[in-house]
Design a protein around this motif. Structure first.
Motif, mmCIF file in Angstrom:
data_model
loop_
_atom_site.group_PDB
_atom_site.id
_atom_site.type_symbol
_atom_site.label_atom_id
_atom_site.label_comp_id
_atom_site.label_asym_id
_atom_site.label_seq_id
_atom_site.Cartn_x
_atom_site.Cartn_y
_atom_site.Cartn_z
ATOM 1 N N GLN A 65 12.606 19.913 -17.685
ATOM 2 C CA GLN A 65 12.461 21.223 -17.250
ATOM 3 C C GLN A 65 11.798 22.044 -18.603
ATOM 4 O OE1 GLN A 65 12.609 22.268 -13.874
ATOM 5 N NE2 GLN A 65 12.936 20.035 -13.788
ATOM 6 N N ARG A 66 10.922 23.150 -18.301
ATOM 7 C CA ARG A 66 10.510 24.288 -19.199
ATOM 8 C C ARG A 66 11.563 25.256 -19.214
ATOM 9 N NH1 ARG A 66 5.017 24.404 -20.348
ATOM 10 N NH2 ARG A 66 3.548 22.582 -19.324
ATOM 11 N N THR A 67 11.258 26.187 -20.052
ATOM 12 C CA THR A 67 12.290 27.522 -20.334
ATOM 13 C C THR A 67 12.159 28.304 -18.777
ATOM 14 O OG1 THR A 67 10.870 28.572 -21.255
ATOM 15 C CG2 THR A 67 11.928 27.329 -22.621
ATOM 16 N N PRO A 68 13.115 29.239 -18.462
ATOM 17 C CA PRO A 68 12.887 30.112 -17.636
ATOM 18 C C PRO A 68 11.438 30.841 -17.451
ATOM 19 C CG PRO A 68 15.129 30.236 -18.484
ATOM 20 C CD PRO A 68 14.280 29.446 -19.248
ATOM 21 N N LEU A 72 7.369 25.573 -23.235
ATOM 22 C CA LEU A 72 7.845 24.429 -23.700
ATOM 23 C C LEU A 72 8.508 24.876 -25.003
ATOM 24 C CD1 LEU A 72 4.909 21.769 -23.648
ATOM 25 C CD2 LEU A 72 6.917 21.952 -22.184
ATOM 26 N N HIS A 73 9.880 24.477 -25.467
ATOM 27 C CA HIS A 73 10.704 24.682 -26.462
ATOM 28 C C HIS A 73 11.225 23.549 -27.162
ATOM 29 C CE1 HIS A 73 12.991 27.594 -28.820
ATOM 30 N NE2 HIS A 73 13.968 26.694 -28.759
ATOM 31 N N PRO A 74 11.185 23.355 -28.324
ATOM 32 C CA PRO A 74 11.298 22.345 -28.982
ATOM 33 C C PRO A 74 13.076 21.931 -28.721
ATOM 34 C CG PRO A 74 11.167 23.866 -30.791
ATOM 35 C CD PRO A 74 10.414 24.304 -29.515
ATOM 36 N N GLN A 75 13.423 20.623 -28.471
ATOM 37 C CA GLN A 75 14.771 20.365 -28.224
ATOM 38 C C GLN A 75 15.466 19.550 -29.507
ATOM 39 O OE1 GLN A 75 16.130 21.674 -25.023
ATOM 40 N NE2 GLN A 75 14.021 22.390 -25.374
ATOM 41 N N ILE A 76 14.782 19.089 -30.261
ATOM 42 C CA ILE A 76 15.097 18.437 -31.466
ATOM 43 C C ILE A 76 14.907 19.109 -32.721
ATOM 44 C CG2 ILE A 76 15.050 16.162 -32.703
ATOM 45 C CD1 ILE A 76 16.264 15.996 -29.904
ATOM 46 N N SER A 77 15.744 19.553 -33.385
ATOM 47 C CA SER A 77 15.518 20.190 -34.896
ATOM 48 C C SER A 77 15.015 19.103 -35.750
ATOM 49 C CB SER A 77 16.653 20.704 -35.527
ATOM 50 O OG SER A 77 17.191 21.684 -34.570
ATOM 51 N N VAL A 78 14.050 19.538 -36.789
ATOM 52 C CA VAL A 78 13.507 18.424 -37.594
ATOM 53 C C VAL A 78 14.523 18.258 -38.712
ATOM 54 C CG1 VAL A 78 11.103 19.259 -37.642
ATOM 55 C CG2 VAL A 78 12.692 20.347 -39.208
#
Length: 199
Positions: A65-68, A72-78
């Motif tokens: 799912q996208r944000t509300p 698109l928002h990164p789910q994994i930090s580098v």
């Protein structure tokens, strides 16, 4: 006179034996130090490669799912830039390989700056430029880490890590190829747009 010559020869032979023993003892110590360093660095590089493989799989969706807001928002930090041990004898390994390893963190830092710059110019909601720049660089970083670990394993007789039902290097190769193709297509599109706009 003869006794003096034999005495001198005896001293020279004794000194030579001592030097040879010292030389081989130092060589054994150097090899042990090199292998110890290589094992520690390979562990760091393997973990970094695995983290890179996680980053390049991040599509910005949380459970599909996208944000509300529809972004698109990164789910994994580098991953953090690798920090290599300073309590080992770096002079014990091949100098060219040492340079490649010790310069790797600065290459990652430079790549991160490009990723950050792209974030400022990448448009929502998909931020395609930024996601692809991130995938491109972290696929490259992961493959570099894998290559350096492979060189260390080969040179210092270390068993390369094996993964069950997963080949992170192959995943990184595929993601790098896909990100490169997307970047090239967008570049052509931008160039075409600029040509049309300038007419």
């Amino acid at each position: 006179m003869t006794e003096g010559i034999f005495g001198l020869v005896g001293v020279l032979v004794g000194a030579l034996i001592t030097w040879i023993e010292s030389y081989y003892s130092n060589r054994r110590t150097e090899k042990k130090n090199a292998k110890y360093l290589a094992i520690r660095v390979v562990c760091i590089l393997d973990k970094f490669m695995e983290d890179c493989a996680d980053v390049v799989k991040d599509d910005g969706l949380q459970f599909g799912q996208r944000t509300p807001d529809g972004f698109l928002h990164p789910q994994i930090s580098v991953p953090n830039i690798p920090v290599f041990p300073d309590d080992v004898d770096w002079r014990s390994i091949d100098h060219e390989l040492m340079y490649k390893i010790l310069s790797f963190p600065s290459d990652i830092a430079a790549g991160n700056k490009l990723i950050d710059f792209t974030k400022n110019i990448s448009g929502p909601p998909d931020c395609e430029d930024w996601f692809d720049e991130r995938k491109y660089h972290y696929a490259s970083f992961g493959l570099t880490a894998n290559r350096l670990a492979g060189e260390l394993c080969s040179k210092y007789a270390i068993q390369k890590k094996r993964y069950n039902n997963w080949d992170p290097a192959a995943d990184l190769e595929r993601e790098l190829s896909a990100a490169t193709q997307r970047k090239q297509r967008r570049l052509v599109s931008y160039q075409t747009f600029i040509k049309k706009a300038s007419k």
